[in-house]
Scaffold this motif. Structure first.
Motif, PDB file in Angstrom:
ATOM      1  N   ALA A  43      -6.551 -11.455  -6.287  1.00  0.00           N
ATOM      2  CA  ALA A  43      -6.955 -11.281  -4.934  1.00  0.00           C
ATOM      3  C   ALA A  43      -5.730 -10.805  -3.929  1.00  0.00           C
ATOM      4  CB  ALA A  43      -6.703 -13.167  -3.911  1.00  0.00           C
ATOM      5  N   LYS A  44      -4.257 -10.688  -4.072  1.00  0.00           N
ATOM      6  CA  LYS A  44      -3.623  -9.674  -3.868  1.00  0.00           C
ATOM      7  C   LYS A  44      -3.791  -8.629  -4.374  1.00  0.00           C
ATOM      8  CE  LYS A  44      -0.153 -13.212  -3.714  1.00  0.00           C
ATOM      9  NZ  LYS A  44       1.416 -14.336  -4.044  1.00  0.00           N
ATOM     10  N   PHE A  45      -4.156  -8.023  -5.381  1.00  0.00           N
ATOM     11  CA  PHE A  45      -4.482  -6.516  -5.887  1.00  0.00           C
ATOM     12  C   PHE A  45      -5.834  -6.318  -5.139  1.00  0.00           C
ATOM     13  CE2 PHE A  45      -1.953  -4.435  -8.957  1.00  0.00           C
ATOM     14  CZ  PHE A  45      -2.957  -3.411  -9.337  1.00  0.00           C
ATOM     15  N   ASP A  46      -6.864  -7.055  -5.425  1.00  0.00           N
ATOM     16  CA  ASP A  46      -8.199  -6.330  -3.957  1.00  0.00           C
ATOM     17  C   ASP A  46      -7.584  -5.935  -3.093  1.00  0.00           C
ATOM     18  OD1 ASP A  46      -9.687  -6.601  -6.565  1.00  0.00           O
ATOM     19  OD2 ASP A  46     -10.180  -9.073  -5.710  1.00  0.00           O
ATOM     20  N   GLU A  47      -6.224  -6.988  -2.194  1.00  0.00           N
ATOM     21  CA  GLU A  47      -5.684  -6.795  -1.002  1.00  0.00           C
ATOM     22  C   GLU A  47      -5.365  -4.959  -1.246  1.00  0.00           C
ATOM     23  OE1 GLU A  47      -3.445 -10.050   0.623  1.00  0.00           O
ATOM     24  OE2 GLU A  47      -5.389 -11.532   0.217  1.00  0.00           O
ATOM     25  N   LEU A  48      -4.317  -4.871  -1.809  1.00  0.00           N
ATOM     26  CA  LEU A  48      -3.553  -3.331  -2.483  1.00  0.00           C
ATOM     27  C   LEU A  48      -4.612  -2.527  -2.160  1.00  0.00           C
ATOM     28  CD1 LEU A  48      -1.260  -2.719  -2.168  1.00  0.00           C
ATOM     29  CD2 LEU A  48      -0.774  -2.852  -4.619  1.00  0.00           C
ATOM     30  N   LEU A  82       4.265  -6.110  -7.178  1.00  0.00           N
ATOM     31  CA  LEU A  82       3.244  -7.647  -7.378  1.00  0.00           C
ATOM     32  C   LEU A  82       3.252  -7.860  -9.280  1.00  0.00           C
ATOM     33  CD1 LEU A  82       0.977  -9.077  -5.747  1.00  0.00           C
ATOM     34  CD2 LEU A  82      -0.846  -7.595  -6.534  1.00  0.00           C
ATOM     35  N   LEU A  83       2.956  -6.871  -9.817  1.00  0.00           N
ATOM     36  CA  LEU A  83       2.776  -7.109 -11.055  1.00  0.00           C
ATOM     37  C   LEU A  83       4.704  -7.962 -11.353  1.00  0.00           C
ATOM     38  CD1 LEU A  83       1.597  -3.827 -12.061  1.00  0.00           C
ATOM     39  CD2 LEU A  83       0.632  -6.475 -12.499  1.00  0.00           C
ATOM     40  N   TYR A 133      -4.913   0.536   0.500  1.00  0.00           N
ATOM     41  CA  TYR A 133      -4.752   1.749  -0.177  1.00  0.00           C
ATOM     42  C   TYR A 133      -5.675   2.120  -0.750  1.00  0.00           C
ATOM     43  CZ  TYR A 133      -0.290   0.491   0.289  1.00  0.00           C
ATOM     44  OH  TYR A 133       1.115  -0.224   1.681  1.00  0.00           O
ATOM     45  N   PRO A 134      -7.862   2.661   0.074  1.00  0.00           N
ATOM     46  CA  PRO A 134      -8.444   2.944  -0.437  1.00  0.00           C
ATOM     47  C   PRO A 134      -8.645   4.303  -1.038  1.00  0.00           C
ATOM     48  CG  PRO A 134      -9.334   2.952   1.932  1.00  0.00           C
ATOM     49  CD  PRO A 134      -6.931   2.643   1.086  1.00  0.00           C
ATOM     50  N   ASP A 135      -8.048   5.357  -0.379  1.00  0.00           N
ATOM     51  CA  ASP A 135      -8.118   6.716  -1.029  1.00  0.00           C
ATOM     52  C   ASP A 135      -6.683   7.458  -1.673  1.00  0.00           C
ATOM     53  OD1 ASP A 135     -10.641   7.146   0.388  1.00  0.00           O
ATOM     54  OD2 ASP A 135      -9.221   7.451   1.984  1.00  0.00           O
ATOM     55  N   PHE A 136      -5.673   6.165  -2.066  1.00  0.00           N
ATOM     56  CA  PHE A 136      -3.962   6.616  -3.028  1.00  0.00           C
ATOM     57  C   PHE A 136      -4.322   6.639  -4.112  1.00  0.00           C
ATOM     58  CE2 PHE A 136      -1.240   5.121  -5.873  1.00  0.00           C
ATOM     59  CZ  PHE A 136       0.004   6.664  -5.126  1.00  0.00           C
TER      60      PHE A 136
END
Length: 113
Positions: free
Chosen positions: A57-62, A31-32, A66-69
């Motif tokens: 927005a895309k980074f927020d989706e990412l 993404l970056l 993976y909330p616990d990564f």
């Protein structure tokens, strides 16, 4: 022989699938890198603003995906390097736009002070 071939084929398919799947870090770096390429192609400050919003927005989706990564130190380093390249591209492009707006400032007939 057939009994041996099926498990080997299944194992090979599993290994191939595991190797080809992206990790959260792979996705973030990709993404970056995409965002960096877009910034380098931007033609206006408005383009940069729009890209920034899309990227955010895309980074927020990412992050939601993976909330616990918890990345390893090596993974953090990969993301940080990609972020630095992205930031450098933004700074370079922003400076280019400022220079374009203000004029080059390097008039060959004008002596330097």
């Amino acid at each position: 022989m057939k009994k041996f071939f099926i498990p080997v084929l299944a194992f090979a398919a599993l290994v191939f699938a595991a190797c080809s799947s992206k990790t959260p870090v792979d996705e973030a770096v990709e993404l970056l890198e995409q965002a960096t390429e877009q910034v380098e192609k931007a033609e206006s400050i408005s383009d940069l603003e729009t890209m920034g919003q899309d990227f955010e927005a895309k980074f927020d989706e990412l992050e939601k995906k993976y909330p616990d990564f918890k990345p390893t130190a090596e993974e953090e380093q990969r993301v940080e390097e990609a972020q630095q390249k992205f930031q450098a591209a933004i700074e370079k492009k922003a400076q280019q736009f400022v220079d374009d707006m203000l004029g080059d400032g390097d008039d060959p007939g004008e002596p330097e002070e």
